[in-house]
Each structure stands twice: as structure tokens, then as C-alpha cells.
Enzyme design. Structure first.
Site, PDB file in Angstrom:
ATOM      1  N   GLY A 239       0.824  -1.206   0.000  1.00 14.76           N
ATOM      2  CA  GLY A 239       0.000   0.000   0.000  1.00 14.76           C
ATOM      3  C   GLY A 239       0.857   1.254   0.000  1.00 14.76           C
ATOM      4  N   GLY A 242       4.797   1.266  -0.132  1.00 13.44           N
ATOM      5  CA  GLY A 242       5.550   0.813  -1.291  1.00 13.44           C
ATOM      6  C   GLY A 242       5.510  -0.689  -1.472  1.00 13.44           C
ATOM      7  N   ASP A 269      -2.117  -4.837  -9.643  1.00 15.71           N
ATOM      8  CA  ASP A 269      -1.922  -5.361 -10.998  1.00 15.71           C
ATOM      9  C   ASP A 269      -0.890  -4.524 -11.745  1.00 15.71           C
ATOM     10  OD1 ASP A 269      -4.090  -6.934 -10.208  1.00 15.71           O
ATOM     11  OD2 ASP A 269      -5.532  -5.621 -11.188  1.00 15.71           O
TER      12      ASP A 269
END
Length: 335
Positions: A239, A242, A269
Site C-alpha cells: 500500500g 511501497g 496489478d
């Protein structure tokens, strides 16, 4: 102006999305309140699913791709793939592609409501596997991504990895029972890359998801378990903290650039695509991680499941550092 990250690369990424979805994003003007009446600011819709999102990123970056999925040729989902110029191989389906809903709040908080999807028969799964086998020799990477449809055995991804990994490089991004089944089979079905997030990593290591996401060193330690079991590279997305990358040679943490988060849907993704793109270019692991975080951060700053264009990706603003990590066999990894 943001300097575009050069898309120069060669190779082909084949993606499998066994449970595709039309992703509808509902944007609120204020915080979501249960039981209240809300007026939507915008409503967006896009053909999605993890593998399709990665194929969409390939098109933007000039990378050859083929998306494999079940759908009827006259489904509106497939018409959108055609309009977007995404090459695809279909397994015919009598069911419409499912619809998933994402509710986004002004502070970037995202609530997802996912449909189960159409049931898959053994013949459907066999046909999807056959499409992958037909494409394996021409693929530099094969990405198995997302949830499995109802009716698919939890170990199906593990079976595919075992069949494909000697013919091409395989990356897997999944969760819940398919992830646990894959972890149990790593001795014979270890993919080349796995991309868990903090929650997914905690689900099989027994750690605390929030603690792993907040502590990159702890996440890297947990990811080392997968490497010790035979996975070549583990990319853990964290998140706002990183991501970390772990392989047998070492571990790295990449901090993201400042980002005004609009929607986190599709950010993971995009991160996986960024890593694969770096690998296709021949980048070293630290640079691949930097590109992964740059892509994920760019996606988080865009609405809905929008996949960033290379011109929106700022790898130069990502900071990467080595992490000391001990394997689960007790030996500290070399740096």
C-alpha cells in the site's frame, strides 16, 4: 511535466483471467455511511480482472500480450477488449461476465463488492489450460491472476504452474484458498514470481497483516519463506509503504513517490506489470522493484481501475534500499 518512463522492451506477456469482471466504479462526494442515501459524483465501467488489467498495461507500454479468459464472443466485455486493442483467446461461455462494484470516497478509501462469477465446468478449465499450452512457447511471461470461478478446484493454479513452469516463466497473483493451495504445493509447483499483498502474506505465514504492511523488513522476512520453498522472486505490495522484493540474492524495499490516492483498485496489478516490464528490459532486481512501485503509485492516483500510461509513471521518484533478511533456514541472505 513528468518524464515518461521509456516503454522500450521486447517480449510477450500472456495473461489468464479465469474469473473476469466488468468493474463498475461508484465515486462518492463524501464518506460512505451505511444505511444512508448517497448521490454519486461519477459512475465508471471497464472490462477488468487482474490478468486483463495487466494485458491493458501491456498495450499502453507497447508490449505484446494475449489475454486468455472465458466469455461469449458477443459479450459487451469482449467488445470492449476489441475496442481497446487487447488481443485475446476466449473459451466460449453461456454466462455473462460478472459485474464487480467499487465504491471510492474522497480520501481514497475503497470498498469492493465482488460477484462470484459464472461456474466453471471441468471442460471449461481444460479448455483454458489448452489455450495456455498453445501460447506457452511464445510467451516470455505467463501471468495467472485473480480469483477462481465457482466450480474450479482450489489447487488449479498449482496444477497449471506445475505444467507450465518448464516451458515459460510464470507469475501468480491470487488470494484465499487458491493461494493457500499453491503455497502447499511449492515443492513441485513453485512459480517464478508471486505477488502477495500484506493480507495475503499474513494468511499463510501467520503474521499480523497490519504489522507486515507497516514494516517492510518484517514483510521481507515473511516473504523469505516463499523463496526458501522454491519461488524465485516474491514481490510484496504494501500500500502506502511501497513494496518489497525478495529473492535468493537479497531483499529490497522501495518507497513510493508522494501520491494523492484516488483509487487503489488495480494498483497491485499495475505493480506486477511494472516488475515484469523491468524484467523484460533486462533491469536488475532493484530497478524492477522501482518500476513496480512507480506503476502501482501511478495507478493509485487514477480513478477506478484506470491503468497508467508510461508517461504517468515516475520511476525516478522511487527510492530503493537494501534490506537485511534472514531465511527461514536461519542463514542471512547476502547483500
Amino acid at each position: 511535466m513528468n518524464a515518461p518512463d521509456s516503454p522500450d522492451s521486447s517480449g510477450c506477456i500472456v495473461t489468464l483471467t479465469p474469473n473476469p469482471s466488468t468493474d463498475r466504479t461508484l465515486t462518492l462526494g463524501g464518506p460512505l455511511q451505511r444505511g444512508a442515501v448517497h448521490r454519486l459524483e461519477t459512475v465508471g465501467s471497464q472490462a477488468g480482472g487482474k490478468g486483463v488489467n495487466i494485458s491493458r498495461a501491456c498495450i499502453s507500454a507497447g508490449v505484446d500480450t494475449v489475454a486468455v479468459l472465458p466469455a461469449a464472443t458477443d459479450d459487451a466485455f469482449v467488445h470492449e477488449l476489441v475496442a481497446a486493442g487487447i488481443p485475446h483467446r476466449l473459451v466460449p461461455s453461456d454466462h455473462p461476465v460478472r459485474v464487480n462494484f467499487t465504491v471510492t470516497e474522497p480520501d481514497g478509501t475503497t470498498t469492493k463488492l465482488n460477484s462470484p462469477g459464472a461456474p466453471a465446468t471441468p471442460a471449461d478449465l481444460q479448455a483454458l489450460a489448452a489455450r495456455l499450452h498453445d501460447l506457452a512457447d511464445s510467451a516470455d511471461w505467463m501471468v495467472l491472476a485473480g480469483s477462481l470461478p465457482p466450480g474450479a478446484p482450489a489447487e488449479w493454479y498449482a496444477d497449471l504452474v506445475a505444467d507450465l513452469r518448464d516451458r515459460t516463466r510464470v507469475a501468480v497473483d491470487t488470494s484465499d484458498e487458491p493461494l493457500r493451495a499453491l503455497v502447499e504445493r511449492l515443492g513441485t509447483a513453485a512459480p517464478h514470481v508471486m505477488k502477495p499483498n500484506g493480507d495475503e502474506l499474513a494468511s499463510f505465514t501467520g503474521g499480523d497483516a497490519d504489522a507486515l504492511e507497516a514494516d517492510p523488513a518484517a514483510a521481507a522476512e515473511a516473504a523469505r519463506f516463499l523463496v526458501d520453498q522454491g519461488v524465485e522472486t516474491v514481490l510484496v505490495t504494501l500500500g502506502g509503504n511501497g513494496a518489497v522484493l525478495v529473492d535468493r540474492s537479497g531483499a529490497w524495499h522501495a518507497s513510493p513517490p508522494p501520491t494523492d490516492v484516488v483509487s487503489t483498485v488495480g494498483a497491485g496489478d499495475s505493480s506486477l506489470f511494472g516488475y515484469l516490464l523491468g524484467h523484460l528490459r533486462g533491469d536488475d532486481q532493484a530497478d524492477c522493484l522501482a518500476l513496480a512501485v512507480a506503476y502501482g503509485s501511478a495507478a493509485a492516483g487514477l480513478p477506478g481501475t484506470t491503468i497508467p500510461h508510461p508517461a504517468q509513471v515516475r520511476r525516478d521518484l522511487v527510492q530503493v534500499q537494501h534490506l537485511p533478511v534472514r531465511s527461514h533456514l536461519g542463514k542471512q541472505s547476502p547483500q
